[in-house]
Design a protein around this motif. Structure first.
Motif, PDB file in Angstrom:
ATOM      1  N   THR A 211       0.842  -1.189   0.000  1.00 23.68           N
ATOM      2  CA  THR A 211       0.000   0.000   0.000  1.00 23.68           C
ATOM      3  C   THR A 211       0.880   1.243   0.000  1.00 23.68           C
ATOM      4  O   THR A 211       1.772   1.371   0.841  1.00 23.68           O
ATOM      5  CB  THR A 211      -0.916   0.028   1.240  1.00 23.68           C
ATOM      6  N   ARG A 213       0.589   4.944   0.662  1.00 18.37           N
ATOM      7  CA  ARG A 213      -0.396   5.805   1.311  1.00 18.37           C
ATOM      8  C   ARG A 213      -0.709   7.043   0.468  1.00 18.37           C
ATOM      9  O   ARG A 213       0.181   7.719  -0.020  1.00 18.37           O
ATOM     10  CB  ARG A 213       0.099   6.227   2.692  1.00 18.37           C
ATOM     11  N   GLY A 214      -1.972   7.301   0.289  1.00 19.03           N
ATOM     12  CA  GLY A 214      -2.413   8.473  -0.443  1.00 19.03           C
ATOM     13  C   GLY A 214      -2.418   8.314  -1.953  1.00 19.03           C
ATOM     14  O   GLY A 214      -2.866   9.221  -2.662  1.00 19.03           O
ATOM     15  N   TYR A 217      -1.632   1.238  -4.868  1.00 20.83           N
ATOM     16  CA  TYR A 217      -0.943  -0.013  -4.615  1.00 20.83           C
ATOM     17  C   TYR A 217       0.161  -0.245  -5.648  1.00 20.83           C
ATOM     18  O   TYR A 217       0.111   0.263  -6.763  1.00 20.83           O
ATOM     19  CB  TYR A 217      -1.908  -1.204  -4.694  1.00 20.83           C
TER      20      TYR A 217
END
Length: 222
Positions: A211, A213-214, A217
């Protein structure tokens, strides 16, 4: 026809780039344009393309510098360099920088189209089995992952579709909306992406998908 292959054209000459966009669109390709090296660098690191037609003489960042950075980042998208620099030393430099093909300007339109078709065919042939970051191999046609230990993991059709998108551009970060479009074209909810990320992690370990973030993936690191 191209079956909708995604082509990035990187060319700072606006009239030539418009002509190329129209030419490839008429052949059935999905065409994206970039007019400088920094934009091209960003696009290929954040989106999926099947091939790139790349000029050398670009503003902000030269074409071969862009190509070298893509290759250092692990991006394997096939690249055809299209350049006014066409002597043997220039071609050697382009190929040594990571290009699969090199065509000099001025060029014949039919030859350019034929070279791009050949580029796509070669890439499809060599990418039937994909290598994951932990050394496992993934056969999308069989929907099977073979670990280094010899253990096999069978995937569902949707799990396989998601892993294939991630594995074909191993270091690229995909937005959830992009993954939805590429892996699940008939789905409508972004939550489908999260669901199948969860299923992949459950079968193969949490590290298989990372992941970011923001953003979204990408294929997990070992």
């Amino acid at each position: 026809m191209s079956d909708g292959a995604r082509i990035l054209i990187v060319e700072d000459d606006s009239s030539l780039s418009a002509m190329l966009q129209e030419l490839f669109a008429e052949e059935g390709y999905q065409v994206t344009l970039a007019h400088d090296g920094q934009r091209a660098l960003h696009l290929v690191l954040t989106r999926a393309f099947d091939a790139v037609v790349l000029d050398r003489g670009l503003p902000l960042l030269g074409g071969l510098d862009v190509l070298t950075r893509w290759r250092r980042s692990g991006v394997s998208v096939p690249v055809l360099v299209l350049s006014a620099l066409g002597n043997p030393a220039d071609r050697v430099e382009g190929l040594d920088s990571g290009a699969e093909d090199y065509l000099s300007k001025p060029f014949d339109i039919d030859e350019l189209l034929a070279r791009v078709r050949a580029l796509l065919r070669r890439h499809e042939t060599t990418a039937t089995t994909l290598t994951l970051h932990d050394g496992s191999t993934f056969d999308p046609s069989a929907r099977q992952v073979t670990r280094a230990s010899g253990e096999t993991v069978m995937l569902s059709e949707r799990e396989s579709a998601l892993l294939e998108v991630l594995a074909r551009d191993r270091n690229q970060v995909f937005e959830r909306a992009t993954l939805l479009r590429l892996a699940f074209p008939v789905a409508e909810e972004l939550g489908v992406v999260d669901t199948y990320v969860h299923y992949l992690r459950r079968k193969m370990g949490r590290g298989v998908v990372e992941t970011v973030r923001g953003i979204g993936y990408r294929l997990g690191a070992p």
